[in-house]
Design an enzyme around this catalytic site. Structure first.
Site, PDB file in Angstrom:
ATOM      1  N   GLU A 340      11.933  -1.360  -0.768  1.00 18.65           N
ATOM      2  CA  GLU A 340      13.263  -1.568  -1.335  1.00 18.65           C
ATOM      3  C   GLU A 340      13.296  -2.520  -2.527  1.00 18.65           C
ATOM      4  OE1 GLU A 340      12.208  -2.348   1.771  1.00 18.65           O
ATOM      5  OE2 GLU A 340      12.994  -4.275   2.453  1.00 18.65           O
ATOM      6  N   GLU A 374      16.425   2.860   2.289  1.00 19.25           N
ATOM      7  CA  GLU A 374      16.161   1.876   1.233  1.00 19.25           C
ATOM      8  C   GLU A 374      17.458   1.388   0.599  1.00 19.25           C
ATOM      9  OE1 GLU A 374      13.204   0.773   1.326  1.00 19.25           O
ATOM     10  OE2 GLU A 374      12.563   2.441   2.609  1.00 19.25           O
ATOM     11  N   HIS A 377      18.950  -1.350   2.547  1.00 15.15           N
ATOM     12  CA  HIS A 377      18.273  -2.617   2.250  1.00 15.15           C
ATOM     13  C   HIS A 377      18.882  -3.331   1.044  1.00 15.15           C
ATOM     14  CE1 HIS A 377      15.212  -2.765   5.230  1.00 15.15           C
ATOM     15  NE2 HIS A 377      14.519  -1.732   4.806  1.00 15.15           N
ATOM     16  N   ARG A 846      -3.058  -2.713   7.226  1.00 18.16           N
ATOM     17  CA  ARG A 846      -2.319  -2.414   8.449  1.00 18.16           C
ATOM     18  C   ARG A 846      -2.674  -1.022   8.985  1.00 18.16           C
ATOM     19  NH1 ARG A 846       3.738  -3.438   7.302  1.00 18.16           N
ATOM     20  NH2 ARG A 846       3.746  -1.420   6.308  1.00 18.16           N
TER      21      ARG A 846
HETATM   22 ZN   LIG Z   1      12.982  -0.760   5.717  1.00 19.09          ZN
END
Ligand SMILES: [Zn+2]
Length: 914
Positions: A340, A374, A377, A846
């Site tokens: 975002e 997004e 956000h 990750r």
């Molecule tokens: Zn998110």
């Protein structure tokens, strides 16, 4: 008579806890004073730089040496950055250089300044006082433990003043596809290769691009500029206000000053993409969507969704969009779905672009949803930001909840609220019942932990809790509380307590929001409510913690809230009676006075429930039986009604639950009869839906589930139709498969009829494809081949990023992992190549660290468990994957116990009933 118990409606279901980790309370400097260029800092280089110098004390003291604290000190806060970036990504170029001046407000006497850096070289450091005077430095050094660049001044800085820290730095654009990096793409028709430089910072990689106060609570303004080839476009968070060209073809592009924002929301991109435009009303905000030139015609749908969602959210939150423009970019290499960055949102191509000739309705829905996510956000994340990553649920829970709201406004036919219950709430309840779950708010002290917090507990449990709050305070008061929460914390950072306070102000003294919600966010797990019908028309409700493992110690790990929760219970009868009352954590039980018949699981009559309630009953019954707290006979008896089930939600629930049993029994002798039973259950529905592309959105999604269930469990009609459509399409690409059937038809076609020629054709279509979603379908199908030399070819290809992009590598591994026949091959290959994979992706990646746990969590034998334990021991550095490793071990142990406990019960039931 009570005929309809609202078993897990938004009121009565699922709540969850909270604690605030850091006691530090920071007064963010609200100043907006800008210093408009770096020119004040020049002169000498940084000959003071050294590696970590000898320390003055042997006992570390954060007071004397604040750089030892993993959190930046409160007495320094960035007010404004002037940031200049020059990426060299053209052709073979793969480095960048940058300069910045950071105005830092100092509130306590100190001789240290520090901020984050990672994988970069600082080539110059200067500090000027508020009067512009150059200050004497004693030393500058990198403190790698905390990823700090530290400046020690000869004389302490007076509190209440500002200083200007000027830095010059260089770094690489090829250290993985996070932070600041280079992405390469090839034009499908011309074969021309293009390059771009782009950013992806959340949570802790802004420090890879520019030295910064890289904690979300530090908000400041930015004046950004970029140097780039004149024939390229350079974008950042704000609109360009000026550019200067030189005679060598270079351009310096300057952008307007940003609003106050966190370091991870900064973005800068240079590329030669094309764009399409729209306007967001009512403020007339210009909106552009960017894609590689051969994909620009896939932006129309996204443009429409963005406009509708942005306008709906502005209205819902009663707050303007704030920024003067919005750009969205489809990046050819992207590590996650989207990020975002304020005013310049970046996406993976398959999450932003939509080609109706190539993409089915489910992927279309995902494009809409992630665009909306997004945009939420913009408010929850950007206007207000979690104070620290331990409360990232405040960003992501809201985004997950309101993405459904915004898309529903745009296209109510998606029925995203229904899908939310099945895909978000039910699935995370199963996760949260594991022994290695975690509280929503959890201690985070380093970037690895911050990375690992972006999981389903944060997103799905976070969103489910918000939905639960909406359920018990009411839609209108929840909306007002959200508006208040945003308004009172605008441009600031927030903790969960700020949300409870905002809600409290809306509900008055009707309930104590902090007391209710704290145990939900501060302790892991969830309660199961037991209802017992007592003689005198009284139902007595009690609660206990629900866990998947019947042998688990329900009090471990220790919780100050004792694994009890405040739960709002509600009921509704067929003739309209209803009531609701709180069961508080401290209460032993609560009573409902209701006239009720002998209502229990066995008497389940599907006709008396709504589809969503049927779905919740199935989910509860199957999960409680899976946890060994209910005889499997009960849910299996219930599943028999499915031969007449025509609705999306119960099938979607059953898909998840029955697939657990199928996967866990796959290598067992019971699998044959079980497979026949599931095939019988879905046969009616399969015939009704047929292998054709028609019906409502939910029908299309249902067909997808039913085809997967049917084909996987050996339904002839499904398999024959799939392979005939597949074969025709392989022979003649223009004989295309309807978009909504492609995922299933390609996969089962490949499985049934996929020889070497078919593999080659599919690989070629994958290689030259321009639709991300179509490529995903093909890659999935290739991985479902029953021929292990095909799987080996894919694994060989995966070693070459030009054949399988870095961003698609983990998708491919997951796809192969979904093919039960390839299980051993994949596991052996992974172990044999693990060192090379570490070298390629890095231990702090990750996706990489989640790869093995995701591959092994379905294992079902002691022997496999031992292999996984040995592997984890051999590679102890789990980076952001530490908890997912624990979860996978837990999951394998539970699977082993489940087989011991349930396999013979299911076998006996099948003998009697199937
Ligand atoms: Zn998110």
């Amino acid at each position: 008579m009570v005929n309809s118990f609202q078993v897990s409606h938004r009121n009565a279901c699922f709540i969850v806890t909270l604690f605030v980790i850091i006691v530090v309370c920071v007064g963010l400097m609200a100043g907006l004073i800008g210093k408009d260029d770096c020119s004040g800092c020049s002169s000498s280089g940084n000959d003071l730089t050294s590696t970590l110098p000898p320390l003055t004390t042997t006992t570390p003291s954060w007071e004397d040496e604040p750089f030892r604290n993993p959190f930046l000190p409160d007495f320094l806060s960035p007010v404004h950055y002037d940031l200049w970036m020059h990426p060299d990504f053209y052709g073979e170029g793969n480095t960048f250089e940058g300069k910045e001046t950071v105005e830092i407000a100092v509130t306590k006497e100190t001789k240290y300044l520090m901020l984050h850096i990672k994988l970069m070289d600082i080539t110059k450091t200067e500090v000027r006082g508020h009067d512009g005077q150059l200050l004497d430095l004693t030393r500058t050094f990198e403190y790698p433990d905390n990823q700090y660049w530290v400046v020690e001044l000869a004389n302490p800085i007076d509190p209440g003043t500002s200083v200007f820290l000027c830095l010059e730095f260089t770094g690489s654009l090829t250290e993985g596809i996070v932070g600041y990096y280079k992405s390469t793409y090839e034009h499908a028709e011309t074969g021309r290769v293009g390059w771009m430089s782009t950013t992806k910072f959340q949570p802790s990689d802004a420090r890879k691009a520019y030295p910064c106060f890289d904690e979300p609570r530090f908000k400041s303004t930015f004046n950004i500029s970029q140097r780039h080839w004149r024939n390229y476009t350079a974008l950042s968070n704000m609109p360009e206000y000026h550019h200067e060209d030189d005679e060598n073809g270079w351009r310096e592009t300057y952008y307007e000053k940003t609003v106050r924002m966190s370091s991870y929301l900064v973005a800068f991109i240079v590329f030669d993409f094309e764009h399409k435009d729209n306007i967001i009303e009512p403020a007339g905000i210009p909106h552009r969507m960017w894609a590689a030139p051969d994909r620009i015609n896939q932006t129309s749908y996204g443009l429409e969704v963005t406009k509708a969602a942005a306008e709906a959210l502005e209205k819902e939150f009663n707050m303007t969009f704030h920024l003067p423009k919005l750009d969205q970019v489809a990046v050819p290499d992207y590590p996650s779905g989207a990020t975002e960055h304020w005013g310049l949102i970046t996406y993976r191509e398959s999450r932003l672009l939509y080609d109706p000739d190539q993409v089915g309705d489910y992927d279309k829905q995902r494009v809409a949803t992630i665009i909306a996510h997004e945009l939420v956000h913009n408010y929850f994340g950007n206007v207000i930001t979690c104070y620290w990553w331990d409360e990232i649920w405040l960003n992501e829970g809201y985004a997950r909840l309101y993405e459904a709201f915004a898309v529903d406004v745009f296209d109510p036919e998606f029925h995203l609220q229904t899908q939310f219950v099945v895909n978000t709430m039910q699935t995370v309840m199963a996760t949260d019942a594991g022994g290695s779950s975690r509280p929503v708010v959890v201690v985070i002290t380093n970037p690895d932990e911050a990375n690992s917090a972006f999981d389903s507990i944060t997103y799905s449990k976070g969103a489910s809790m918000l939905r639960m709050i909406e359920g018990f305070v009411g839609v209108d008061r929840f909306r007002l509380a959200n508006q208040r929460f945003l308004r009172e914390n605008e441009f600031g950072s927030v903790k969960s307590q700020d949300l409870w306070d905002a809600i409290q102000k809306e509900v008055g003294d009707e309930m104590n929001v902090t007391a209710i919600m704290t145990p939900w966010v501060m302790q892991m797990g969830l309660p199961v409510i037991n209802l017992v019908l007592e003689d005198n028309n009284v139902i007595r409700a009690t609660q206990k913690r629900f866990m998947n493992d019947p042998d688990a110690d329900l009090s471990e790990p220790e919780s100050p809230y004792g694994y009890r929760w405040d739960v709002l219970l509600a009921y509704e009868t067929k003739n309209g009676d209803s009531d609701r009352q709180w069961m508080h954590a401290a209460q032993e039980s609560v009573e409902f006075s209701v006239a009720i018949g002998n209502n229990n699981w066995v008497k389940f009559n599907p006709n008396e429930f709504e589809p969503l309630d049927r779905s919740n009953i199935l989910d509860d019954a199957l999960n409680i039986a899976r946890a060994g707290q209910l005889d499997y006979e009960v849910p299996l008896n219930i599943t028999q009604y499915l031969v007449n089930e025509d609705e999306f939600a119960p099938w979607a629930t059953v898909y998840n639950n029955l697939m657990y049993i199928s996967n866990t029994l796959y290598w067992s002798s019971v699998y044959g009869p079980w497979r026949r039973y599931v095939e019988q259950l879905s046969r009616n529905r399969m015939s009704k839906l047929g292998v054709r592309d028609e019906g409502s959105h939910l029908e299309k999604l249902n067909r997808d589930d039913i085809m997967l269930i049917s084909c996987l469990h050996g339904n002839e009609e499904c398999l024959v139709n799939s392979s005939s459509l597949f074969t025709r399409w392989v022979q003649d690409e223009s004989d295309s498969v309807p978009t909504n059937l492609r995922a299933a038809v390609y996969a089962f076609g490949m499985q049934e009829a996929g020889g070497d020629d078919e593999f080659d054709v599919l690989w070629h279509r994958y290689d030259i494809g321009t639709s991300g979603q179509e490529k995903n379908n093909i890659l999935y199908a290739l991985a479902q081949s029953t021929k292990m030399w095909h799987i080996q070819r894919l694994l060989d290809y995966s070693q070459d990023p030009e054949m399988i992009r870095d961003q698609d590598f983990f998708t491919l591994i997951g796809n192969i992992g979904a093919n039960p026949l390839a299980k051993t091959l994949l596991w052996d290959w992974t172990r044999a190549n693990y060192d090379a994979l570490i070298a390629r992706f890095g231990n702090d990646n990750r996706s990489f660290q989640w790869m093995v746990p995701g591959m092994v969590d379905g294992y079902t034998t002691q022997f496999e468990l031992q292999q996984v334990e040995d592997f984890y021991e051999q590679y102890p550095d789990a980076g952001p994957g530490a908890r997912s490793r624990e979860e996978s071990l837990d999951s394998i142990r539970n699977n082993i116990k489940w087989r011991e406990r349930s396999e013979h019960v299911i076998a006996q039931w099948l003998e009697k009933n199937a």
